[in-house]
Design an enzyme around this catalytic site. Sequence first.
Site, PDB file in Angstrom:
ATOM      1  N   GLN A 108      46.335  73.973  13.839  1.00 25.24           N
ATOM      2  CA  GLN A 108      47.247  75.101  14.031  1.00 25.24           C
ATOM      3  C   GLN A 108      48.615  74.600  14.504  1.00 25.24           C
ATOM      4  O   GLN A 108      48.714  73.856  15.474  1.00 25.24           O
ATOM      5  CB  GLN A 108      46.652  76.079  15.055  1.00 25.24           C
ATOM      6  CG  GLN A 108      47.451  77.354  15.228  1.00 25.24           C
ATOM      7  CD  GLN A 108      47.483  78.205  13.955  1.00 25.24           C
ATOM      8  OE1 GLN A 108      46.484  78.400  13.288  1.00 25.24           O
ATOM      9  NE2 GLN A 108      48.659  78.723  13.603  1.00 25.24           N
ATOM     10  N   LYS A 146      41.131  83.484  12.081  1.00 31.39           N
ATOM     11  CA  LYS A 146      40.633  82.625  11.002  1.00 31.39           C
ATOM     12  C   LYS A 146      39.141  82.375  11.180  1.00 31.39           C
ATOM     13  O   LYS A 146      38.377  82.413  10.215  1.00 31.39           O
ATOM     14  CB  LYS A 146      41.431  81.308  10.981  1.00 31.39           C
ATOM     15  CG  LYS A 146      42.856  81.518  10.495  1.00 31.39           C
ATOM     16  CD  LYS A 146      43.785  80.335  10.763  1.00 31.39           C
ATOM     17  CE  LYS A 146      45.221  80.697  10.362  1.00 31.39           C
ATOM     18  NZ  LYS A 146      46.193  79.658  10.686  1.00 31.39           N
ATOM     19  N   ASP A 204      45.302  73.715   4.390  1.00 31.01           N
ATOM     20  CA  ASP A 204      46.608  74.364   4.613  1.00 31.01           C
ATOM     21  C   ASP A 204      47.613  73.947   3.540  1.00 31.01           C
ATOM     22  O   ASP A 204      48.672  74.563   3.404  1.00 31.01           O
ATOM     23  CB  ASP A 204      47.154  73.979   6.001  1.00 31.01           C
ATOM     24  CG  ASP A 204      47.081  75.138   6.985  1.00 31.01           C
ATOM     25  OD1 ASP A 204      46.914  76.284   6.531  1.00 31.01           O
ATOM     26  OD2 ASP A 204      47.211  74.893   8.198  1.00 31.01           O
TER      27      ASP A 204
END
Length: 294
Positions: A98, A54, A121
């Site tokens: 994460q 990412k 997200d």
Amino acid sequence: MTAEIIDGKAIAATIRQEIAQEVVEMREKAGRVPGLATVLVGERPDSATYVRMKKRACAEVGIDSFSYDLPADISQADLLVLVQELNDNPAVDGILVQLPLPDHIDEETILSAISLEKDVDGFHPLNIGRLSMKGRDPLFVPCTPKGCIELLDRTGVTIDGKNAVVLGRSNIVGLPVAMLLLHRNATLTICHSRTQNIPGVIRQADILIAAVGRAEMVKGDWIKPGAVVIDVGVNAVDDASKKKGYRLVGDVDFDEAREVAGAITPVPGGVGPMTIAMLLRNTMDGARRTENIA
Ligand code: NAP
């Protein structure tokens, strides 16, 4: 029939180019570029790899990334303090924590603490709630489901009025992708581990999204001729001919399905590259909103 292969790698590369151009424009208009904060707790190798990918993708398109690699034993309170600091930091447009987090940290508490405006997200309960309601647009849509819809759109597939079947109902993929299909006026069926006669249900699908995590579960004779198949699954199967001793396959038996489907995504190279492209898209969109750039 041999299916059109939906090249997620190529489509994602096009999207990354578009975003790189928007970053240049934002620098001219707002005097800054978008910023993504990545928060990695602990040393899980798979999580570390995802975060590294990412950050690399951000660098390629000119998005700033700010990384926070934290010890596995960080307290929930300290993690919440960091999330609050990132919420208040004007250089940060998106916050990515994460997952999974270590057991002593409650994921729901952390995800709910992320500012709605920075929830790139798309997992904040309010964003998911808005996604589930008619006429309430979420600020961000989760990246993998958004990538599935983007693949359909960029392949010219009509969703409106089609029979769509989603195999899987997880919070991360199945459920949000189903909501997106419903918003786009598909007639929707969701299959899960208690569904009876899954092959019979899938045979009705004009569009199939498979997100079940079972290697090559969907067979060619389950597919309606001409259907569009989006395979989200990533499963490692033993393969002595490979250096690593395994290869990655999807939830759909690709070789069988491509003989029946109208179009199909490969694994790898289908949905996977789209997930990161959509994270960049969400970060860019968040920054545009903050800077009032249309
Ligand atoms: P998950 O949380 O394990 O959910 C799996 C879903 O499939 C559940 O809803 C489960 O039903 C259902 N299921 C499991 N076995 C089944 C069976 N035999 N018959 C019918 N339904 C069954 O998985 P996930 O996080 O959604 O991920 C799904 C797959 O997508 C995995 O292979 C994952 O690696 C992949 N993935 C890829 C990306 C990407 O970027 N390409 C991103 C995320 C995930 P119940 O709800 O009834 O248990």
